[in-house]
Scaffold this motif. Structure first.
Motif, short mmCIF file in Angstrom:
data_model
loop_
_atom_site.label_atom_id
_atom_site.label_comp_id
_atom_site.label_asym_id
_atom_site.label_seq_id
_atom_site.Cartn_x
_atom_site.Cartn_y
_atom_site.Cartn_z
N TYR A 75 -2.51 14.48 -66.03
CA TYR A 75 -1.51 13.44 -66.20
C TYR A 75 -2.02 12.45 -67.25
N LYS A 76 -1.16 12.04 -68.14
CA LYS A 76 -1.54 11.15 -69.23
C LYS A 76 -1.18 9.71 -68.90
N CYS A 77 -2.04 8.81 -69.33
CA CYS A 77 -1.75 7.39 -69.17
C CYS A 77 -0.64 6.99 -70.15
N PRO A 78 0.44 6.40 -69.69
CA PRO A 78 1.53 6.03 -70.59
C PRO A 78 1.16 4.90 -71.56
N LYS A 79 0.02 4.25 -71.32
CA LYS A 79 -0.37 3.13 -72.18
C LYS A 79 -1.29 3.55 -73.32
N GLU A 111 -2.60 7.16 -73.52
CA GLU A 111 -2.68 8.62 -73.63
C GLU A 111 -3.97 9.20 -73.06
N GLY A 112 -4.76 8.38 -72.37
CA GLY A 112 -5.96 8.90 -71.73
C GLY A 112 -5.62 9.66 -70.46
N HIS A 113 -6.58 10.41 -69.93
CA HIS A 113 -6.34 11.15 -68.69
C HIS A 113 -6.32 10.19 -67.50
N LEU A 114 -5.42 10.46 -66.54
CA LEU A 114 -5.41 9.71 -65.30
C LEU A 114 -6.28 10.44 -64.29
N VAL A 115 -7.06 9.66 -63.53
CA VAL A 115 -7.97 10.22 -62.54
C VAL A 115 -7.58 9.71 -61.16
N GLN A 116 -7.52 10.63 -60.20
CA GLN A 116 -7.18 10.25 -58.83
C GLN A 116 -8.41 9.68 -58.15
N TRP A 159 -4.31 6.02 -58.73
CA TRP A 159 -4.63 6.68 -59.99
C TRP A 159 -5.06 5.64 -61.00
N GLY A 160 -6.12 5.94 -61.76
CA GLY A 160 -6.60 5.01 -62.78
C GLY A 160 -6.86 5.72 -64.09
N CYS A 161 -6.73 4.99 -65.19
CA CYS A 161 -6.96 5.57 -66.51
C CYS A 161 -8.45 5.78 -66.72
N SER A 162 -8.80 6.96 -67.25
CA SER A 162 -10.22 7.27 -67.48
C SER A 162 -10.79 6.51 -68.68
N ASN A 163 -9.93 5.82 -69.43
CA ASN A 163 -10.38 5.06 -70.60
C ASN A 163 -10.63 3.59 -70.28
#
Length: 376
Positions: free
Chosen positions: A333-337, A339-344, A353-357
């Motif tokens: 799943y991509k972060c809409p803000k 484009e980083g990966h979302l991590v559960q 869910w949080g952005c991996s960036n």
């Protein structure tokens, strides 16, 4: 140097009280100025006698800091430039140039060593003749912004003037700017700061610190800020290996050692918490170390142990059951803000869910909906 500042502040407060007393009465203490002068001279002599670190000692201390390789390289380049220009002016007395500004932006997450580096730079700059005293004054929004009209300019002026001869370190400087709110005096503090920075540029360095994205907003808050903070240094997060090195340093200072299994457990812990958006780098290591010490104390108090056990931290002392965040596998799943990966993740309040960036400025979080991030 902190003791020196306390003494000078105490002397200045006595002088203020003396002026206030004379303003409200006809009494004149003719011996006060003489007494104050003698006390000040005595304090100054005592301050001079304090041990002062040499330039090489300070540089060694900077280079011995764990990690921060890009920071060290940038700082060394800045010092090289200062020394070369100083040498050029010594060779040719006819060189006329305006002293450059060395005000800096320190951007990075909490606990990455920004204050430590600032304190060392203050003393290094003194040793190479950039500032006269080399002390560090730390402040934040609360120390600069008042609550009523006229208070902010006065508070800001007093703080900045106390830093003349050294470095003013403004933590979370971005909080000075809160948009176009008519009830906020942060912009007044920025305007006052800019004026004094310009007037006292010969003997004052200002370092503004905070998160990277927020600091960019801070710079945009006033057209004059960008040109007055020409040096920008990014402080990267520590790796798990660097955090282990910091942990071992904490231990060695207290004459504590870690068994190999304890370090392995600590490494796994750091690998997990680094994915938490609340990760605080060096402070995280400090808190972890203090928990280990407390756990060992609890263990040793329940029985009789040989003396060596009081200087070793075992795997059983490294308790990681209280992890606030457990990281699950990365999903597509991509972060809409960004484009980083979302991590559960599993937090105190359940799965989210949080952005991996997050280490690069994106702190987007989303609630969970049936094993998927709720993106809307």
């Amino acid at each position: 140097w902190n003791n020196r500042l306390k003494r000078k502040y105490y002397a200045s407060q006595k002088h203020k009280n003396y002026k206030s007393y004379n303003k409200n009465s006809n009494y004149k203490n003719t011996n006060y100025n003489t007494k104050l002068k003698k006390e000040t001279e005595s304090e100054n002599k005592k301050a001079v006698s304090e041990k002062r670190k040499s330039y090489q000692e300070l540089m060694n201390e900077l280079n011995d800091l764990t990690g921060l390789n890009s920071v060290k390289k940038q700082v060394q380049g800045m010092i090289n430039h200062i020394n070369v220009e100083k040498r050029r002016r010594a060779i040719d007395k006819n060189i006329v140039s305006v002293k450059p500004m060395y005000n800096m932006i320190f951007s990075g997450n909490p606990g990455t060593g920004k204050t430590t580096v600032a304190r060392l730079l203050a003393e290094i700059f003194r040793e190479i003749g950039v500032v006269s005293k080399g002390h560090l004054i730390e402040t934040d929004r609360g120390g600069l912004v008042g609550q009523y009209v006229g208070e902010t300019a006065q508070k800001t002026r007093e703080i900045v003037e106390s830093a003349i001869g050294g470095v003013l370190f403004i933590d979370e400087a971005y909080s000075l700017y809160r948009g176009e709110s008519g009830n906020d005096y942060g912009q007044e503090a920025i305007d006052t700061l800019i004026k004094i920075m310009e007037d006292k540029r010969e003997d004052l360095i200002v370092i503004a610190a905070g998160y990277k994205d927020e600091m960019e907003i801070f710079i945009e808050a006033n057209p004059g800020l960008s040109s007055r903070f020409p040096i920008k240094i990014d402080f990267e997060d520590y790796t798990s290996e660097e955090m282990i090195s910091i942990l071992k340093t904490f231990g060695s200072k207290d004459k504590n050692s870690f068994e190999a299994e304890a370090l392995a457990e600590a490494y796994n812990y750091f690998e997990i918490v680094r994915e938490d958006y609340k990760f605080s780098n060096g402070r995280e290591v400090r808190n972890f170390y203090e928990k280990c010490i407390q756990n060992r104390s609890n263990r040793l108090s329940r029985g009789n142990y040989p003396d060596k056990e009081y200087f070793i931290i075992r795997k059983k002392d490294v308790v990681t059951d209280d992890l606030e965040v457990e990281v699950f596998k990365e999903a597509e799943y991509k972060c809409p803000k960004c484009e980083g990966h979302l991590v559960q993740r599993n937090g105190k309040n359940g799965i989210f869910w949080g952005c991996s960036n997050f280490r690069y400025g994106c702190r987007a979080t989303f609630s969970d909906k049936g094993g998927k991030p709720r993106l809307i």
